[in-house]
Design an enzyme around this catalytic site. Structure first.
Site, PDB file in Angstrom:
ATOM      1  N   LYS A  22      48.978  57.963  -3.215  1.00 12.27           N
ATOM      2  CA  LYS A  22      49.097  56.733  -4.003  1.00 12.27           C
ATOM      3  C   LYS A  22      47.712  56.175  -4.347  1.00 12.27           C
ATOM      4  O   LYS A  22      47.437  55.827  -5.497  1.00 12.27           O
ATOM      5  CB  LYS A  22      49.924  55.717  -3.207  1.00 12.27           C
ATOM      6  CG  LYS A  22      50.001  54.340  -3.804  1.00 12.27           C
ATOM      7  CD  LYS A  22      49.192  53.425  -2.956  1.00 12.27           C
ATOM      8  CE  LYS A  22      49.288  52.008  -3.055  1.00 12.27           C
ATOM      9  NZ  LYS A  22      48.181  51.252  -2.533  1.00 12.27           N
ATOM     10  N   ASN A  23      46.820  56.138  -3.373  1.00 13.77           N
ATOM     11  CA  ASN A  23      45.501  55.561  -3.645  1.00 13.77           C
ATOM     12  C   ASN A  23      44.661  56.453  -4.551  1.00 13.77           C
ATOM     13  O   ASN A  23      43.743  55.965  -5.227  1.00 13.77           O
ATOM     14  CB  ASN A  23      44.761  55.261  -2.337  1.00 13.77           C
ATOM     15  CG  ASN A  23      45.284  53.992  -1.674  1.00 13.77           C
ATOM     16  OD1 ASN A  23      46.029  53.232  -2.284  1.00 13.77           O
ATOM     17  ND2 ASN A  23      44.911  53.782  -0.426  1.00 13.77           N
ATOM     18  N   CYS A  62      47.607  43.645  -1.440  1.00 16.41           N
ATOM     19  CA  CYS A  62      47.969  43.207  -0.085  1.00 16.41           C
ATOM     20  C   CYS A  62      47.030  42.120   0.401  1.00 16.41           C
ATOM     21  O   CYS A  62      45.821  42.173   0.165  1.00 16.41           O
ATOM     22  CB  CYS A  62      47.914  44.392   0.882  1.00 16.41           C
ATOM     23  SG  CYS A  62      49.329  45.476   0.705  1.00 16.41           S
ATOM     24  N   ARG A  99      39.349  39.554   0.082  1.00 16.00           N
ATOM     25  CA  ARG A  99      39.036  40.904  -0.405  1.00 16.00           C
ATOM     26  C   ARG A  99      38.213  40.780  -1.687  1.00 16.00           C
ATOM     27  O   ARG A  99      38.713  40.941  -2.795  1.00 16.00           O
ATOM     28  CB  ARG A  99      40.316  41.703  -0.644  1.00 16.00           C
ATOM     29  CG  ARG A  99      41.078  41.966   0.630  1.00 16.00           C
ATOM     30  CD  ARG A  99      42.333  42.758   0.412  1.00 16.00           C
ATOM     31  NE  ARG A  99      42.064  44.144   0.105  1.00 16.00           N
ATOM     32  CZ  ARG A  99      43.018  45.031  -0.148  1.00 16.00           C
ATOM     33  NH1 ARG A  99      44.282  44.660  -0.155  1.00 16.00           N
ATOM     34  NH2 ARG A  99      42.715  46.283  -0.415  1.00 16.00           N
ATOM     35  N   ASP A 153      44.657  51.828   7.081  1.00 10.26           N
ATOM     36  CA  ASP A 153      46.013  51.835   6.509  1.00 10.26           C
ATOM     37  C   ASP A 153      47.038  52.468   7.451  1.00 10.26           C
ATOM     38  O   ASP A 153      48.229  52.499   7.148  1.00 10.26           O
ATOM     39  CB  ASP A 153      46.028  52.548   5.148  1.00 10.26           C
ATOM     40  CG  ASP A 153      45.386  51.710   4.056  1.00 10.26           C
ATOM     41  OD1 ASP A 153      45.032  50.545   4.332  1.00 10.26           O
ATOM     42  OD2 ASP A 153      45.241  52.209   2.916  1.00 10.26           O
ATOM     43  N   ARG A 158      55.722  49.656  -2.924  1.00  8.96           N
ATOM     44  CA  ARG A 158      54.447  49.790  -3.655  1.00  8.96           C
ATOM     45  C   ARG A 158      53.816  51.140  -3.352  1.00  8.96           C
ATOM     46  O   ARG A 158      53.030  51.653  -4.165  1.00  8.96           O
ATOM     47  CB  ARG A 158      53.457  48.693  -3.206  1.00  8.96           C
ATOM     48  CG  ARG A 158      53.732  47.317  -3.781  1.00  8.96           C
ATOM     49  CD  ARG A 158      52.566  46.385  -3.476  1.00  8.96           C
ATOM     50  NE  ARG A 158      51.322  47.090  -3.700  1.00  8.96           N
ATOM     51  CZ  ARG A 158      50.256  47.041  -2.904  1.00  8.96           C
ATOM     52  NH1 ARG A 158      50.267  46.278  -1.839  1.00  8.96           N
ATOM     53  NH2 ARG A 158      49.173  47.734  -3.180  1.00  8.96           N
TER      54      ARG A 158
END
Ligand code: UD1
Length: 434
Positions: free
Chosen positions: A22-23, A117, A122, A308, A400
């Site tokens: 996903k990333n 998130c 951030r 993560d 997500r």
């Protein structure tokens, strides 16, 4: 509202196939904005963040379509804007990659500040400093990042204060079509950083050193279309490995790159779980009644233990024998989910970035709520081993990043289902397909 309902206690048995990263996908898809031509991107995970990005890119004038379930065609040849300011941009963290991609392609970008998130502040200051070093002037007004390189993007050397994943990728994207060579010192080394570099190189870029501390990007005049396959999702794989360890049973996690999972495999072995690696799969097994050892975990940039995976491993350690300490090395506030696990019987005490966990015999099912993507999946793991029923709300956050999570877990024998007590809109239906 959509919820997951889990009856705990079934051991997990069988094979689960890991989806594309996903990333990696959420960076490679915007990177296709740099290419005047057709990019065929394979092994794309169908998760909400990816679907959002395809919508944002379509709104910007890119031709985006799925050729089959996991193959995406992106043609950005006729992109007609360097702005991405729609509401959708704020719904995800990775929309910041639109800044680097548009700046690289057009020398200017106007992009809404990203969401994503919530586990502490951030900022994107490293990204901005990187763009400024490349010759851009950057300002933030009314929630929109404006970046303009009046005299074009010019290669330069820079050193990141921290090996930020997002800043490394974003600076690579902005620099790929620059005049001259850019050197990024103290770069991030995560597998998906290497994947984005490989994607860009497949389209004609000249990036060397991705995966090491120093990345060199020799600017080229343009990128061409091509075909590229995204790497498997390191975190999805790790999540199923930890689930197998927590619930018990024997699970073959396939379509993985074992090298990317070394820190997770090593920690599971230390906990006392059996982990067997093969070329492209890993088998995790735990016999009924097998005791889990208490261990300490600190999250770090790759190749350290990934942040993560922190909520998932902490959930597993709740079931270990004795006291474990989990230290969060990346984010300021990534223990918000602890209150929810406590509702299920966990004994966890948080002080700043440190969580002390006292082992319990078992979780008890409860009504809980996901507060972010990985925290949400940690609740799923707790529910799978809990005594009784667990009901998890806010599951859109889990979706997500986890493709077909319900079907994949059912395939392993879990008793998990979805309830939806609100009529779905056309939009939510299209996003959750696949
Ligand atoms: C990426 C991942 C995310 C993962 C994280 C760390 C994506 C889309 N997201 O997020 O899932 O948790 O890497 O592995 O790939 N920081 C600053 N200023 C910046 C940038 C970062 O202070 O400009 C701080 C962050 O607040 C955080 C730390 O640096 O404390 C690491 O952030 P970074 O590596 O940039 O993570 P992301 O790219 O946001």
């Amino acid at each position: 509202m959509k919820k997951y309902v889990i009856r705990g206690g079934n051991p997990l048995e069988g094979e689960v196939r890991v989806s594309g990263g996903k990333n990696a996908a959420v960076a490679i898809i915007p990177a296709a904005l740099l290419v005047k031509g057709v990019c065929i991107i394979e092994n794309v995970p169908i998760v909400n963040d990816v679907m959002l990005l395809t919508k944002i890119m379509s709104e910007m004038g890119a031709k985006v379509s799925f050729l089959d379930k996991t193959t995406l065609r992106v043609d950005s040849t006729e992109i007609n804007t360097c702005a991405a300011v729609s509401e959708l941009v704020r719904k995800m963290r990775a929309s910041y990659y639109l800044i680097g991609a548009l700046l690289g392609r057009f020398g200017k970008a106007q992009v809404g500040l990203p969401g994503g998130c919530d586990f502490g502040v951030r900022p994107i200051d490293y990204h901005i400093r990187g763009f400024e070093s490349l010759g851009a002037t950057v300002s933030i007004e009314h929630g929109i990042v404006n970046a303009v390189a009046e005299n074009g993007i010019k290669g330069t050397s820079m050193s990141l204060d921290f090996p930020s994943v997002g800043a490394t990728i974003n600076i690579m994207m902005a620099a790929v079509l620059a005049q001259g060579t850019t050197v990024i010192e103290n770069a991030g080394k995560e597998p998906h950083i290497v994947d984005i570099a490989n994607f860009l190189n497949a389209m004609g870029a000249e990036i060397r050193g991705a995966g090491t501390d120093t990345i060199k990007i020799k600017g080229v005049s343009e990128l061409h279309g091509g075909r590229y396959e995204i790497i498997p999702d390191q975190i999805e794989a790790g999540t199923y490995m930890v689930a197998a360890a927590a619930v018990g049973g024997k699970v073959k996690v396939s379509n993985v790159i074992p090298k990317h999972l070394e820190s997770i495999s090593a920690k599971l072995e230390e906990i006392g779980v059996t982990v067997k690696e093969d070329d492209d799969f890993i088998t995790v097994s735990r016999e009924p009644g097998q005791i889990l050892n208490n261990v300490n975990v600190k999250t770090l940039p790759y190749p350290g233990f990934p942040t993560d995976m922190q909520p998932q491993i902490a959930t597993l350690l709740c079931l270990a024998n004795g006291t474990s300490v989990v230290t969060e090395g990346i984010y300021e506030h990534r223990f918000k989910y602890v209150d929810e696990l406590r509702r299920m019987g966990a004994k966890m005490n948080v002080d700043g970035r440190v969580c002390v966990i006292s082992g319990i015999d078992h979780f008890t099912g409860a009504a809980v709520s996901a507060c972010d993507l990985r925290a949400g999946v940690a609740l799923v793991i707790a529910g799978l081993c809990a005594d009784g029923m667990t009901e998890i709300s806010n599951v859109h956050l889990i979706e997500r990043g986890y493709e077909d999570i319900i079907e994949k877990l059912k395939g392993l024998g879990a008793s998990i289902g979805v309830i939806d007590d609100e009529p779905q809109t056309t939009e939510t239906v299209s996003v959750s397909v696949g």
